[in-house]
Design a protein around this motif. Structure first.
Motif, short mmCIF file in Angstrom:
data_model
loop_
_atom_site.label_atom_id
_atom_site.label_comp_id
_atom_site.label_asym_id
_atom_site.label_seq_id
_atom_site.Cartn_x
_atom_site.Cartn_y
_atom_site.Cartn_z
N GLN A 99 34.77 36.03 52.96
CA GLN A 99 33.80 35.97 54.00
C GLN A 99 34.24 36.26 55.29
N ASN A 140 36.86 32.78 48.27
CA ASN A 140 35.57 33.18 48.78
C ASN A 140 35.54 32.97 50.32
N GLU A 160 35.71 38.98 39.69
CA GLU A 160 34.26 39.10 39.80
C GLU A 160 33.49 39.24 41.12
N ILE A 161 34.01 38.18 42.03
CA ILE A 161 33.65 38.29 43.53
C ILE A 161 34.17 39.67 44.03
N ASP A 214 31.57 42.37 42.84
CA ASP A 214 30.30 42.09 43.54
C ASP A 214 30.46 42.94 44.95
N VAL A 230 37.38 35.00 40.54
CA VAL A 230 37.63 35.94 41.96
C VAL A 230 37.51 37.51 41.78
#
Length: 354
Positions: free
Chosen positions: A123, A119, A173-174, A177, A171
């Protein structure tokens, strides 16, 4: 490709670049004339002169320098510093804790590192305008197979049997998204099975810290005399000889798969999130691998049958046809080559990189 060939634009950031799959992929990237920056927190590396020994040897193998930084993906500020220093165009993301058994014992560490760290990486990439990622995922996202061979349409996340598999699923799924929220984001997720073998030169290979969690390095350490016997976890599975069946893939085939994914994602026509299986499409049982290794090494490998491990499943192998048609990739090396190259590495490096 000759050294006179034009270098690709931009820099490829490889997280976990000192590790087994990472270092073999760096070889292929350098040979294909990509500029590479590798980062690693050194948690699973032998270090010499401030760099993973694997990458020192990659430099010898390729005749090219590897820019390396000791960075943990959980450290956002350090990650950001790397992006500010280099003109990064794409990221290949390997950095993760990766033992199925260990993940059932220390799940929080797996979630913190694999999900939290990823994540952070996403970012920092987003903040720095880098929106192209090849994610080194895992077939564990499929959980207990509803049908075999596993294709990319098989549901993910529903039957994950261990925290490691769940972290890989989360991860992914992130990534999905992100691609839904931002149309300029591109993610290729490579779901692969059991990487084994070593570079054919015998100069780099798999050198796990401590007791190996994976079958092939354990077998080779028994064969070389570093361990007394192999423990075979589970002999009562519904398989031909009662031992677990897996799709093993040669590490060089796997590294080339990451290169092919990078080519795919670099195409202007590629959009959004896409997953690909990387595997040979056939399974081998633990005892079949053992026999093939004995043949390759000319040594007997002592083993004992013990209870199943928590989180393990009976059989898992892939259908890799999508990678063949979309990535122009196919696994070329068979189990005999996997065992031969593993033994070549182990025999030349009885104590690994140390």
């Amino acid at each position: 490709m000759s050294s006179g060939t034009k270098q690709h634009p931009g820099v490829i950031l490889v997280t976990g670049g000192g590790g087994y799959v990472g270092s073999h992929t760096v070889v292929e990237l350098l040979n294909a004339n990509y500029a590479v920056v590798a980062i690693d927190n050194l948690s699973n590396c032998q270090v010499s002169n401030g760099k993973p020994e694997s990458l020192n040897r990659v430099e010898k193998l390729t005749g090219k320098k590897v820019v390396f930084y000791e960075v943990d993906i959980r450290n956002k500020d350090e990650l950001d510093r790397i992006f500010k220093m280099h003109k990064i165009s794409n990221v290949i993301h390997f950095a993760a804790l990766k033992s199925v058994g260990e993940s059932t014992q220390i799940p929080l560490s797996y979630y913190e590192n694999n999900v939290g760290g990823s994540n952070n990486l996403f970012q920092v990439m987003h903040d720095n305008g880098v929106k192209s990622l090849v994610y080194s995922s895992s077939a564990t996202v499929y959980g207990i197979p509803l049908a075999l061979p596993l294709t990319e349409t098989h549901p993910t996340g529903q039957g994950c049997t261990n925290p490691y598999g769940k972290t890989k699923y989360f991860v992914e799924e992130i990534g999905k998204d992100l691609c839904s929220a931002y149309p300029d984001w591109k993610v290729v997720s490579l779901r692969y099975f059991n990487p084994v073998g070593a570079h054919p030169s015998g100069i780099i290979g798999e050198d796990p810290s401590g007791i190996p969690n994976n079958l092939m390095p354990y077998i080779s350490q028994v064969a070389i005399g570093r361990r007394d016997f192999l423990r075979v976890f589970g002999s009562d599975y519904d398989t031909k000889d009662g031992t677990g069946v897996r799709d093993y893939i040669h590490i060089t085939d796997l590294a080339i798969g990451h290169l092919k994914a990078l080519e795919k994602i670099s195409s202007p026509s590629f959009k959004g999130f896409q997953a690909f299986n990387l595997g040979t499409g056939r399974g081998y049982s633990v005892l079949e691998v053992l026999k093939a290794f004995e043949k390759a090494s000319g040594r007997k490998v002592a083993y004992k049958l013990v209870d199943r491990r928590p989180g393990d499943i009976a059989t898992c192998y892939s259908d890799a046809n999508l990678a063949k048609t979309e990535l122009n990739w196919v696994a070329e090396k068979d189990i005999d080559e996997m065992c031969r190259d593993t033994w070549n590495w182990q025999n030349n490096n009885p104590n690994g990189f140390s």
